[in-house]
Enzyme design. Structure first.
Site, short mmCIF file in Angstrom:
data_model
loop_
_atom_site.label_atom_id
_atom_site.label_comp_id
_atom_site.label_asym_id
_atom_site.label_seq_id
_atom_site.Cartn_x
_atom_site.Cartn_y
_atom_site.Cartn_z
N HIS A 113 50.91 45.30 38.81
CA HIS A 113 50.09 45.56 37.63
C HIS A 113 48.68 45.02 37.73
CE1 HIS A 113 50.90 41.37 36.59
NE2 HIS A 113 49.93 41.46 35.72
N ARG A 114 48.41 44.07 38.63
CA ARG A 114 47.08 43.46 38.66
C ARG A 114 46.03 44.46 39.12
NH1 ARG A 114 46.78 38.10 37.68
NH2 ARG A 114 48.77 36.99 37.70
#
Length: 389
Positions: A229-230
């Protein structure tokens, strides 16, 4: 009776807040009144909404509905909204969690109004100032009145920055003094995420057995759980491609991969992968792409996985709690204890390092020492706040 405002804005903070709210409700109901403010930094029914019911957290008393935006714009809106709430009624303290823009905004708003700030999960450092989270956590720590560190490493990080007042509140002699002579304090409290893992794991297992779904068919430790998700991974085509190619290599070996997708990641995959790579990822017989998993589901996925691959700090820890080794898809981690114990390997977004780390962790017996407390961190935190107010 003291009145506290809990400020949350993203899914990990909701999970952490659940432990504190539970401790207040079960142990300190006659001493603490808690109100909850959700900034709306991240709000999706699957990512936030269902968590309140699932984790037994009261619905927020305030919701700023800030939504997404550039860091400055988003943070400014949150500071304004939080300040208005803090001015609308008297609070004896503000509880903040972790390192999001909501954490930063809450610390700035409360600090300017001389309201004590209690930072849960203080002292974490990646030592990568390019990360917005690193900037947020440092500013919040230096504005906070009591810093609740989850590990001894976090305590040492704070000491290196000149924050080291420990012992009873009355004996605190920290350099930073707040309104009414309060000195800054550091408390090694343990990790509230471990509290939740201990508390909810049995419930999650019972629910899994009752519902019966594909997770049971994978078998004990029979698949690789992956979360991405980063933005430095999802927004950079080269990094995202390297991660996906590594997943495809492992899947080609016959290992099942389970990939619950953050909404933002799902949107970016077709944009930042070649058409061929995206096609292979989404059609591979050994790759299951899922919607965002609920908290109970992610606990069971972490528990039953052979290996976890993630760029999430929270997932790294939860995997460790369930004695599942972890390939960390970042160049550094705040949870250095996991790497030092040999239960996690930093692989960054490097194809060869990811594949090699998977083979190493899946081929050896990994040790999981007790690093994150005794499962009573939330109770310890609330008790300390009560006695220091």
């Amino acid at each position: 009776m003291i009145k506290l405002l809990t400020i949350i804005g993203a899914r990990p903070q909701i999970i952490k807040a659940a432990a504190i709210s539970r401790a207040i409700r079960t142990k300190f109901a006659d001493q603490v009144q808690e109100k909850i403010l959700h900034t709306g930094q991240h709000y999706d029914e699957n990512m936030s909404g269902v968590f309140f019911g699932e984790l037994g957290i009261p619905e927020p008393d305030y919701n700023l509905h800030v939504g997404s935006g550039n860091h400055g714009e988003q943070t400014a809106k949150m500071i304004t909204g939080i300040e208005n709430v803090l001015l609308s009624e008297r609070f004896d303290g503000v509880i903040v969690y972790g390192d999001t823009n909501s954490t930063l905004a809450a610390a700035v708003a409360a600090g300017k109004l001389h309201i004590p700030i209690y930072h849960v999960e203080a002292g974490l450092r990646s030592f990568n100032m390019a990360m917005p989270e690193e900037q947020n956590r440092i500013v919040c720590d230096h504005l906070s009145t009591i810093l609740f560190a989850p590990t001894q490493t976090a305590v040492e990080n704070l000491k290196e920055e000149g924050i080291q007042a420990t012992g009873d509140w009355q004996q605190a002699t920290g350099k930073r003094v707040f309104k009414n002579g309060r000195h800054q304090r550091v408390v090694m409290a343990g990790d509230v995420m471990y509290d939740n893992a201990v508390y909810f794991a049995e419930m999650a297992e019972e629910r899994l057995q009752a519902t019966g779904d594909w997770r049971q068919e994978t078998g004990e430790k029979g698949f690789v759980l992956v979360t991405i998700h980063r933005d430095n991974n999802t927004d950079d085509p080269k990094r995202l491609e390297a991660i996906v190619r590594a997943l495809l290599t492992i899947a080609d070996e016959g290992r099942d991969i389970v990939l619950p997708l953050h909404p933002r990641t799902r949107k970016l995959l077709p944009q930042n992968l070649s058409a061929d790579l995206y096609e292979r990822l989404t059609t591979h017989e050994h790759i299951q792409i899922l919607p965002p998993a609920s908290f109970f589901d992610i606990l069971m996925l972490e528990k039953h996985a052979q290996v976890v691959m993630t760029d999430s700090g929270g997932v790294q820890k939860e995997a460790f709690f369930f004695e599942t080794p972890c390939v960390i898809l970042r160049p550094e981690t705040e949870w250095v204890e996991i790497v030092e114990a040999g239960a996690g390997i930093l692989a960054d977004a490097d194809y060869e390092r990811i594949v090699n780390a998977y083979h190493e962790l899946s081929g050896k017996k990994v040790q999981f020492p007790k690093l994150f407390g005794d499962g009573q961190a939330a109770e310890r935190i609330v008790e300390f706040i009560v006695h220091s107010s």
